[in-house]
Design a protein around this motif. Structure first.
Motif, PDB file in Angstrom:
ATOM      1  N   GLU A   1     -62.921 -72.106  72.456  1.00 48.16           N
ATOM      2  CA  GLU A   1     -64.028 -71.207  72.088  1.00 48.16           C
ATOM      3  C   GLU A   1     -64.175 -71.133  70.575  1.00 48.16           C
ATOM      4  O   GLU A   1     -65.283 -71.124  70.042  1.00 48.16           O
ATOM      5  N   ARG A   2     -63.065 -71.064  69.872  1.00 53.29           N
ATOM      6  CA  ARG A   2     -63.096 -71.045  68.405  1.00 53.29           C
ATOM      7  C   ARG A   2     -63.805 -72.294  67.880  1.00 53.29           C
ATOM      8  O   ARG A   2     -64.636 -72.226  66.979  1.00 53.29           O
ATOM      9  N   LEU A   3     -63.493 -73.447  68.474  1.00 49.42           N
ATOM     10  CA  LEU A   3     -64.120 -74.704  68.046  1.00 49.42           C
ATOM     11  C   LEU A   3     -65.606 -74.717  68.359  1.00 49.42           C
ATOM     12  O   LEU A   3     -66.409 -75.184  67.548  1.00 49.42           O
ATOM     13  N   ARG A   4     -65.979 -74.180  69.529  1.00 49.10           N
ATOM     14  CA  ARG A   4     -67.409 -74.116  69.861  1.00 49.10           C
ATOM     15  C   ARG A   4     -68.156 -73.246  68.859  1.00 49.10           C
ATOM     16  O   ARG A   4     -69.283 -73.575  68.448  1.00 49.10           O
TER      17      ARG A   4
ATOM     18  N   ALA B   1     -71.033 -85.603  86.070  1.00 50.50           N
ATOM     19  CA  ALA B   1     -70.369 -85.671  84.766  1.00 50.50           C
ATOM     20  C   ALA B   1     -69.702 -84.334  84.494  1.00 50.50           C
ATOM     21  O   ALA B   1     -70.209 -83.283  84.902  1.00 50.50           O
ATOM     22  N   PRO B   2     -68.541 -84.350  83.812  1.00 50.80           N
ATOM     23  CA  PRO B   2     -67.874 -83.083  83.517  1.00 50.80           C
ATOM     24  C   PRO B   2     -68.734 -82.218  82.598  1.00 50.80           C
ATOM     25  O   PRO B   2     -69.489 -82.721  81.779  1.00 50.80           O
ATOM     26  N   ALA B   3     -68.619 -80.921  82.774  1.00 52.62           N
ATOM     27  CA  ALA B   3     -69.335 -79.992  81.902  1.00 52.62           C
ATOM     28  C   ALA B   3     -68.836 -80.167  80.480  1.00 52.62           C
ATOM     29  O   ALA B   3     -67.668 -80.491  80.261  1.00 52.62           O
ATOM     30  N   PRO B   4     -69.710 -79.967  79.481  1.00 52.34           N
ATOM     31  CA  PRO B   4     -69.285 -80.135  78.087  1.00 52.34           C
ATOM     32  C   PRO B   4     -68.055 -79.307  77.728  1.00 52.34           C
ATOM     33  O   PRO B   4     -67.188 -79.776  77.006  1.00 52.34           O
ATOM     34  N   ALA B   5     -67.967 -78.086  78.244  1.00 51.92           N
ATOM     35  CA  ALA B   5     -66.805 -77.243  77.935  1.00 51.92           C
ATOM     36  C   ALA B   5     -65.532 -77.883  78.477  1.00 51.92           C
ATOM     37  O   ALA B   5     -64.481 -77.832  77.836  1.00 51.92           O
ATOM     38  N   ASP B   6     -65.627 -78.493  79.673  1.00 51.57           N
ATOM     39  CA  ASP B   6     -64.466 -79.161  80.252  1.00 51.57           C
ATOM     40  C   ASP B   6     -64.055 -80.356  79.398  1.00 51.57           C
ATOM     41  O   ASP B   6     -62.868 -80.612  79.220  1.00 51.57           O
ATOM     42  N   ALA B   7     -65.025 -81.094  78.897  1.00 48.27           N
ATOM     43  CA  ALA B   7     -64.733 -82.257  78.051  1.00 48.27           C
ATOM     44  C   ALA B   7     -64.033 -81.816  76.774  1.00 48.27           C
ATOM     45  O   ALA B   7     -63.071 -82.463  76.331  1.00 48.27           O
ATOM     46  N   LEU B   8     -64.473 -80.722  76.186  1.00 49.79           N
ATOM     47  CA  LEU B   8     -63.839 -80.216  74.973  1.00 49.79           C
ATOM     48  C   LEU B   8     -62.412 -79.757  75.272  1.00 49.79           C
ATOM     49  O   LEU B   8     -61.489 -80.064  74.518  1.00 49.79           O
TER      50      LEU B   8
ATOM     51  N   GLU C   1     -61.244 -85.612  63.492  1.00 46.18           N
ATOM     52  CA  GLU C   1     -62.148 -85.948  64.583  1.00 46.18           C
ATOM     53  C   GLU C   1     -63.468 -85.190  64.545  1.00 46.18           C
ATOM     54  O   GLU C   1     -64.518 -85.747  64.848  1.00 46.18           O
ATOM     55  N   TYR C   2     -63.414 -83.902  64.201  1.00 48.28           N
ATOM     56  CA  TYR C   2     -64.607 -83.061  64.288  1.00 48.28           C
ATOM     57  C   TYR C   2     -65.099 -82.525  62.947  1.00 48.28           C
ATOM     58  O   TYR C   2     -66.109 -81.825  62.898  1.00 48.28           O
ATOM     59  N   GLU C   3     -64.363 -82.807  61.885  1.00 45.75           N
ATOM     60  CA  GLU C   3     -64.724 -82.349  60.540  1.00 45.75           C
ATOM     61  C   GLU C   3     -64.840 -80.820  60.465  1.00 45.75           C
ATOM     62  O   GLU C   3     -65.778 -80.280  59.886  1.00 45.75           O
ATOM     63  N   VAL C   4     -63.887 -80.141  61.078  1.00 46.59           N
ATOM     64  CA  VAL C   4     -63.810 -78.682  61.006  1.00 46.59           C
ATOM     65  C   VAL C   4     -62.454 -78.298  60.426  1.00 46.59           C
ATOM     66  O   VAL C   4     -61.479 -79.026  60.575  1.00 46.59           O
ATOM     67  N   LEU C   5     -62.423 -77.165  59.767  1.00 46.80           N
ATOM     68  CA  LEU C   5     -61.178 -76.652  59.212  1.00 46.80           C
ATOM     69  C   LEU C   5     -60.721 -75.458  60.037  1.00 46.80           C
ATOM     70  O   LEU C   5     -61.509 -74.551  60.331  1.00 46.80           O
ATOM     71  N   ILE C   6     -59.465 -75.468  60.410  1.00 40.39           N
ATOM     72  CA  ILE C   6     -58.859 -74.370  61.152  1.00 40.39           C
ATOM     73  C   ILE C   6     -57.961 -73.618  60.182  1.00 40.39           C
ATOM     74  O   ILE C   6     -57.118 -74.218  59.517  1.00 40.39           O
TER      75      ILE C   6
ATOM     76  N   GLU D   1     -68.949 -80.169  69.182  1.00 42.89           N
ATOM     77  CA  GLU D   1     -69.511 -80.691  70.428  1.00 42.89           C
ATOM     78  C   GLU D   1     -68.486 -81.626  71.049  1.00 42.89           C
ATOM     79  O   GLU D   1     -67.891 -82.434  70.351  1.00 42.89           O
ATOM     80  N   PRO D   2     -68.273 -81.537  72.343  1.00 41.90           N
ATOM     81  CA  PRO D   2     -67.314 -82.426  72.992  1.00 41.90           C
ATOM     82  C   PRO D   2     -67.761 -83.885  72.875  1.00 41.90           C
ATOM     83  O   PRO D   2     -68.954 -84.171  72.827  1.00 41.90           O
ATOM     84  N   THR D   3     -66.774 -84.767  72.842  1.00 44.50           N
ATOM     85  CA  THR D   3     -67.067 -86.183  72.670  1.00 44.50           C
ATOM     86  C   THR D   3     -67.006 -86.969  73.958  1.00 44.50           C
ATOM     87  O   THR D   3     -67.256 -88.146  73.972  1.00 44.50           O
ATOM     88  N   GLY D   4     -66.632 -86.368  75.041  1.00 43.49           N
ATOM     89  CA  GLY D   4     -66.517 -87.179  76.235  1.00 43.49           C
ATOM     90  C   GLY D   4     -66.538 -86.369  77.421  1.00 43.49           C
ATOM     91  O   GLY D   4     -66.639 -86.527  78.506  1.00 43.49           O
TER      92      GLY D   4
END
Length: 93
Positions: free
Chosen positions: A82-85, A5-12, A60-65, A90-93
């Motif tokens: 990285e900012r999102l992390r 499975a792809p690494a979570p960072a790759d999915a994000l 999608e992620y309920e974050v404000l940029i 969390e990645p969704t796929g």
């Protein structure tokens, strides 16, 4: 043999590239974004595209940029991921 499975960072990164490609109306392809280490500004991402991206991320992620943050324009895809992390995305796929 199953592929790992792809690494979570790759999915994000992949999801972020898809959202950014959509935000630019396909002017930047996902593969191009994933391969680039260039800043969003240097890639030609407009303020309107960043606004669209911010809307997509909020939905999608309920974050404000903070679009007023000048560092946002200097970041590339990896910096944005990285900012999102740091915001707890969390990645969704």
């Amino acid at each position: 043999m199953n592929a790992a499975a792809p690494a979570p960072a790759d999915a994000l990164r992949r999801r972020l590239a898809a959202l950014l490609s959509d935000a630019t109306d396909g002017q930047l392809g996902q593969d191009e974004l994933l391969a680039s280490d260039t800043s969003l500004t240097a890639l030609g991402v407009s303020s309107l595209a960043l606004l669209r991206l911010a809307d997509g991320l909020e939905e999608e992620y309920e974050v404000l940029i903070d679009l007023g943050d000048p560092a946002l324009h200097a970041e590339g895809l990896d910096g944005l991921a990285e900012r999102l992390r740091r915001l707890g995305v969390e990645p969704t796929g």
